[in-house]
Design an enzyme around this catalytic site. Structure first.
Site, short mmCIF file in Angstrom:
data_model
loop_
_atom_site.label_atom_id
_atom_site.label_comp_id
_atom_site.label_asym_id
_atom_site.label_seq_id
_atom_site.Cartn_x
_atom_site.Cartn_y
_atom_site.Cartn_z
N SER A 1 0.83 -1.20 0.00
CA SER A 1 0.00 0.00 0.00
C SER A 1 0.87 1.25 0.00
CB SER A 1 -0.88 0.00 1.26
OG SER A 1 -1.49 1.26 1.45
N TYR B 1 -1.42 -0.66 10.83
CA TYR B 1 -1.75 -1.33 9.55
C TYR B 1 -0.61 -1.12 8.56
CZ TYR B 1 -3.30 -1.47 4.76
OH TYR B 1 -3.35 -1.69 3.41
N LYS C 1 2.38 -3.73 6.69
CA LYS C 1 2.70 -3.79 5.25
C LYS C 1 4.20 -3.56 5.06
CE LYS C 1 -1.38 -4.43 3.38
NZ LYS C 1 -1.71 -5.68 2.66
C1 WQD Z 1 -9.37 9.62 1.29
C2 WQD Z 1 -9.57 11.12 1.54
C3 WQD Z 1 -9.74 11.70 3.86
C4 WQD Z 1 -13.53 9.52 4.48
C5 WQD Z 1 -6.70 4.58 3.20
C6 WQD Z 1 -5.57 3.75 3.74
C7 WQD Z 1 -4.81 3.13 2.60
C8 WQD Z 1 -5.76 2.35 1.71
C9 WQD Z 1 -6.85 3.27 1.20
C10 WQD Z 1 -5.73 0.06 2.42
C11 WQD Z 1 -8.75 11.65 2.70
C12 WQD Z 1 -11.05 11.97 3.14
C13 WQD Z 1 -12.37 10.05 3.95
C14 WQD Z 1 -14.58 10.38 4.86
C15 WQD Z 1 -13.27 12.26 4.15
N1 WQD Z 1 -6.32 1.27 2.40
N2 WQD Z 1 -12.25 11.40 3.77
N3 WQD Z 1 -14.41 11.74 4.68
O1 WQD Z 1 -6.95 7.54 4.01
O2 WQD Z 1 -6.20 7.99 1.60
O3 WQD Z 1 -6.17 5.65 2.47
O4 WQD Z 1 -7.53 3.80 2.36
O5 WQD Z 1 -4.75 -0.29 1.83
O6 WQD Z 1 -3.84 2.28 3.12
O7 WQD Z 1 -4.68 4.61 4.42
O8 WQD Z 1 -8.35 6.78 2.02
O9 WQD Z 1 -10.74 6.96 1.50
O10 WQD Z 1 -10.02 6.92 3.95
O11 WQD Z 1 -9.56 8.94 2.54
O12 WQD Z 1 -13.14 13.49 4.00
O13 WQD Z 1 -15.67 9.94 5.37
O14 WQD Z 1 -10.92 11.34 1.87
O15 WQD Z 1 -9.43 12.75 4.78
O16 WQD Z 1 -8.33 12.97 2.38
P1 WQD Z 1 -6.88 7.10 2.59
P2 WQD Z 1 -9.75 7.34 2.54
#
Ligand code: WQD
Length: 339
Positions: A125, A149, A153
């Site tokens: 990741s 997590y 990885k």
């Molecule tokens: C994306 C953006 C949030 C939810 C994570 C893991 C990564 C991978 C993918 C496993 C960010 C914003 C999110 C919400 C929001 N997973 N957001 N409201 O954090 O980039 O990555 O998931 O492998 O390892 O770290 O993805 O979709 O959680 O967030 O504003 O309800 O959306 O702040 O900017 P992230 P995400």
């Protein structure tokens, strides 16, 4: 010649199995349904006309996993998806994350050596990069993690480097995913998170389809074009296709290599909400709230190495991702059925 796909009924695993079956590859899935449902096997068969071999197996149970290798002597390598993957949960339950993700991987490696299946494509990741010094992110960037997590990885990446160093017969391809979203265009398989989604896209999908009231936008004071977090969203079918290229790459050489899987384009939270609403024709109310601890401003890939080494690049655009997400969500408003 079969490929063992651990976690093959999960979100990325199931989409990869579909592409593998349609490419004529022979697949054996090992999964314990800890984050998926048995009906995914029926959906895979509905899409492809083929039902993959399936073994109910917790990879932390070494004897159970050895039975899989004994039952399927044609296994020559694996794609290792199985693992716990919720960042927030990993902060609350670090021991479970280290135990599960590391023990399962060590069992897989040990048995792969015993049964002469020393090829692995590993699901890593972009989280291993932590807060990057700049964007776009290249594979030679420094690795550092900010949650258990991501640490699991990263430790598995180190483990694979040491395994390959100890036995040059090994071939390992480490794929660093950016943000996988979307669903198979049939709408038969897709992302089905347990409970309230942690990730943005499934949350937006549920709001668009009336299952949640509004999107919580976690912060609009980041150093980005509109202040909200920027990520590299990649269609899950593009990601699945990349695994077929990675399997062939692993078969063609020995040693270890690390490859980013992203589009090279970053979109903000508000970009996503606007695109999804436009493509689906559905309203998506949202509220700006405080930042989520641990989030970074910007994260998107330099996709050049994947094209050079795998001969792969992402084909689908943001509209495709939103369209396919909404198609899945509207056809499966409560996700997969239990039976
Ligand atoms: C994306 C953006 C949030 C939810 C994570 C893991 C990564 C991978 C993918 C496993 C960010 C914003 C999110 C919400 C929001 N997973 N957001 N409201 O954090 O980039 O990555 O998931 O492998 O390892 O770290 O993805 O979709 O959680 O967030 O504003 O309800 O959306 O702040 O900017 P992230 P995400």
């Amino acid at each position: 010649m079969s490929i063992l796909v651990t976690g093959g009924t999960g979100f990325i695993g199931s989409h990869t199995v579909v592409q593998m079956l349609q490419a004529g590859m022979d697949v054996v899935i090992a999964d314990n349904f800890s984050n998926s449902k048995p009906c995914v096997l029926d959906r895979i068969e509905q899409i492809t006309g083929k039902r993959p071999a399936f073994e109910l197996c917790d990879l932390c149970d070494k004897d159970a996993l050895e039975q899989v290798f004994k039952k399927h002597p044609g296994i020559t390598g694996s794609i290792h998806f199985a693992g716990l993957k919720a960042v927030g949960e990993s902060v609350r339950m670090p021991v479970e994350y280290y135990r599960n993700n590391l023990n399962s991987t060590m069992n897989l490696i040990t048995l792969s050596e015993k049964y002469n299946a020393k090829r692995i494509v590993f699901s890593s990741s972009a989280t291993v990069y932590g807060k990057p010094k700049s964007v776009p992110i290249r594979e030679d960037f420094e690795r550092s993690c900010t949650n258990p997590y991501g640490e699991t990885k990263l430790i598995i990446e180190y483990l694979l480097e040491d395994v390959v160093r100890a036995d040059p017969e090994w071939s390992a391809v480490v794929l660093r995913y950016f943000n996988p979203i979307g669903a198979h265009p049939s709408g038969l398989i897709g992302e089905d998170p347990k409970g309230i989604p942690n990730n943005l896209l499934p949350y937006v999908s549920k709001v668009a389809n009336g299952k949640l009231p509004y999107v919580h936008v976690f912060g609009n004071d980041y150093a980005t074009h509109d202040g909200t977090g920027v990520r590299d969203y990649i269609h899950v079918v593009d990601l699945a296709d990349a695994h077929l290229h990675a399997v062939r790459y692993a078969e063609s050489r020995k040693g270890i290599d690390f490859i980013n899987l992203g589009t090279g384009t970053g979109y903000s939270v508000l970009d996503i909400i606007d695109a999804y609403s436009r493509v689906s024709g559905k309203k998506i109310p949202y509220q700006i709230e405080a930042r989520r601890p641990g989030d970074i401003d910007e994260c998107y890939a330099c996709p050049d190495k994947a094209l050079k080494v795998l001969g792969w690049k992402a084909r689908f655009n943001l509209d495709d991702m939103c369209r396919d997400s909404d198609n899945w969500q509207s056809k499966n408003p409560d996700g997969y059925p239990e039976k």
